[in-house]
Design a protein around this motif. Sequence first.
Motif, PDB file in Angstrom:
ATOM      1  N   UNK A 205       0.851  -1.194   0.000  1.00 46.46           N
ATOM      2  CA  UNK A 205       0.000   0.000   0.000  1.00 46.46           C
ATOM      3  C   UNK A 205       0.883   1.239   0.000  1.00 46.46           C
ATOM      4  N   UNK A 206       0.731   2.064  -1.009  1.00 39.99           N
ATOM      5  CA  UNK A 206       1.579   3.243  -1.180  1.00 39.99           C
ATOM      6  C   UNK A 206       0.749   4.495  -1.456  1.00 39.99           C
ATOM      7  N   UNK A 207       1.301   5.633  -1.076  1.00 38.45           N
ATOM      8  CA  UNK A 207       0.748   6.910  -1.528  1.00 38.45           C
ATOM      9  C   UNK A 207       1.381   7.205  -2.881  1.00 38.45           C
ATOM     10  N   UNK A 208       0.545   7.529  -3.864  1.00 39.01           N
ATOM     11  CA  UNK A 208       1.046   7.791  -5.210  1.00 39.01           C
ATOM     12  C   UNK A 208       0.840   9.256  -5.572  1.00 39.01           C
ATOM     13  N   UNK A 209       1.869   9.865  -6.152  1.00 38.81           N
ATOM     14  CA  UNK A 209       1.804  11.273  -6.550  1.00 38.81           C
ATOM     15  C   UNK A 209       1.600  11.405  -8.049  1.00 38.81           C
ATOM     16  N   UNK A 210       0.611  12.222  -8.428  1.00 36.07           N
ATOM     17  CA  UNK A 210       0.336  12.515  -9.834  1.00 36.07           C
ATOM     18  C   UNK A 210       0.829  13.927 -10.134  1.00 36.07           C
ATOM     19  N   UNK A 211       1.964  14.015 -10.802  1.00 35.06           N
ATOM     20  CA  UNK A 211       2.606  15.302 -11.075  1.00 35.06           C
ATOM     21  C   UNK A 211       1.721  16.232 -11.898  1.00 35.06           C
ATOM     22  N   UNK A 212       0.931  15.682 -12.797  1.00 36.77           N
ATOM     23  CA  UNK A 212       0.107  16.503 -13.681  1.00 36.77           C
ATOM     24  C   UNK A 212      -0.969  17.275 -12.917  1.00 36.77           C
ATOM     25  N   UNK A 213      -1.425  16.720 -11.810  1.00 33.57           N
ATOM     26  CA  UNK A 213      -2.464  17.388 -11.020  1.00 33.57           C
ATOM     27  C   UNK A 213      -1.909  18.366  -9.993  1.00 33.57           C
ATOM     28  N   UNK A 214      -0.632  18.242  -9.676  1.00 32.42           N
ATOM     29  CA  UNK A 214      -0.032  19.028  -8.598  1.00 32.42           C
ATOM     30  C   UNK A 214       0.075  20.512  -8.959  1.00 32.42           C
ATOM     31  N   UNK A 215      -0.343  21.374  -8.014  1.00 28.78           N
ATOM     32  CA  UNK A 215      -0.257  22.825  -8.200  1.00 28.78           C
ATOM     33  C   UNK A 215       0.789  23.454  -7.277  1.00 28.78           C
ATOM     34  N   UNK A 216       1.606  22.622  -6.656  1.00 23.18           N
ATOM     35  CA  UNK A 216       2.702  23.079  -5.796  1.00 23.18           C
ATOM     36  C   UNK A 216       2.232  23.928  -4.620  1.00 23.18           C
ATOM     37  N   UNK A 217       1.080  23.598  -4.055  1.00 21.50           N
ATOM     38  CA  UNK A 217       0.586  24.339  -2.891  1.00 21.50           C
ATOM     39  C   UNK A 217       1.349  23.969  -1.617  1.00 21.50           C
ATOM     40  N   UNK A 218       1.935  22.801  -1.586  1.00 16.74           N
ATOM     41  CA  UNK A 218       2.760  22.286  -0.501  1.00 16.74           C
ATOM     42  C   UNK A 218       2.005  22.028   0.799  1.00 16.74           C
ATOM     43  N   UNK A 219       0.679  21.922   0.703  1.00 13.96           N
ATOM     44  CA  UNK A 219      -0.093  21.580   1.898  1.00 13.96           C
ATOM     45  C   UNK A 219       0.276  20.193   2.408  1.00 13.96           C
ATOM     46  N   UNK A 220       0.592  19.302   1.491  1.00  9.53           N
ATOM     47  CA  UNK A 220       0.943  17.927   1.861  1.00  9.53           C
ATOM     48  C   UNK A 220       2.192  17.890   2.729  1.00  9.53           C
ATOM     49  N   UNK A 221       3.208  18.642   2.339  1.00 11.74           N
ATOM     50  CA  UNK A 221       4.453  18.651   3.094  1.00 11.74           C
ATOM     51  C   UNK A 221       4.296  19.333   4.449  1.00 11.74           C
ATOM     52  N   UNK A 222       3.368  20.245   4.530  1.00 10.51           N
ATOM     53  CA  UNK A 222       3.123  20.962   5.788  1.00 10.51           C
ATOM     54  C   UNK A 222       2.568  20.026   6.859  1.00 10.51           C
ATOM     55  N   UNK A 223       1.688  19.103   6.455  1.00 12.39           N
ATOM     56  CA  UNK A 223       1.049  18.218   7.443  1.00 12.39           C
ATOM     57  C   UNK A 223       1.743  16.875   7.588  1.00 12.39           C
ATOM     58  N   UNK A 224       2.578  16.505   6.636  1.00  9.91           N
ATOM     59  CA  UNK A 224       3.213  15.186   6.658  1.00  9.91           C
ATOM     60  C   UNK A 224       4.225  15.081   7.804  1.00  9.91           C
ATOM     61  N   UNK A 225       4.114  14.056   8.654  1.00  6.21           N
ATOM     62  CA  UNK A 225       5.079  13.878   9.744  1.00  6.21           C
ATOM     63  C   UNK A 225       6.441  13.398   9.260  1.00  6.21           C
ATOM     64  N   UNK A 226       6.506  12.945   8.023  1.00  4.66           N
ATOM     65  CA  UNK A 226       7.769  12.494   7.422  1.00  4.66           C
ATOM     66  C   UNK A 226       7.886  13.152   6.043  1.00  4.66           C
TER      67      UNK A 226
END
Length: 272
Positions: A205-226
Amino acid sequence: MINLIKKSKFLIARRVTQFTIMFLYIAANVWGFNFLMGNLSSSKLLDTVPLSDPYAVLQMFTAGAVIASDVLIGAIIIFVFYMFIGGRAFCSWVCPVNIITDLSNYIRRKFGFNKILKRQPATRNIRYYVLVLSLILSFFMGYAAFELISPVSMVHRGLIFGLGFGWAAIVIIFLFDLFVLKNGWCGHVCPIGGFYSLIGRFSLIRVHHNHENCTACMKCKEVCPESQVLFMVTKDSIPVTSGECTNCGRCVEVCDDEALNFSIKNLKKETK
């Protein structure tokens, strides 16, 4: 309200899972309800299936203890389970300390503590050093060294049998994560997280990133504990391969662009 629930579906699911597991342990101790008996180190499911913490068993083995067959079977069951779903799912979906550290990091974000200290003053490899040290100490001391001082065990046993020193562990970890180091305990120090990170390398089970949809808001990195595991954000359409990912789902929840989602690892060799 509906949108808030949608944006917190994994967080809610994790809390329900954590509190349900805790309730089942407490119910076994208080009312004799035998669905899940014991504690996180050693349990029995339905009074039949043994479940053991493989890291604790590894310490016991290193210490020279003779491992009972049911304990060994229980460790293998847990090891295989987390190997397939993601080792550090234990940290975000089961471990009670996660609730404490999540609260600390929520406060850090709300009060802007993260902006004061831009760079982390400690390496995340500390947990692996502590892991190795715990095994060395277990070997020379003749018992599971980390289990004697483990805040995870203190908090969990305390919630079941009465907190006692568990309160001190809760307060120390909370203040450490709040004022000293972002994601300090779980993300840098805890050897249990380090152990499950090694198992998590094989996760399906993995988290998958879709580059085409990304808008570089960086909300994911803000909340990610790792946050280091999300190195591909804004760059590539690839899955998170690091075992240090906790599979908590927070990055998936906060992404408004559906650039992050859970997926099943492709066992076939990917072609470019």
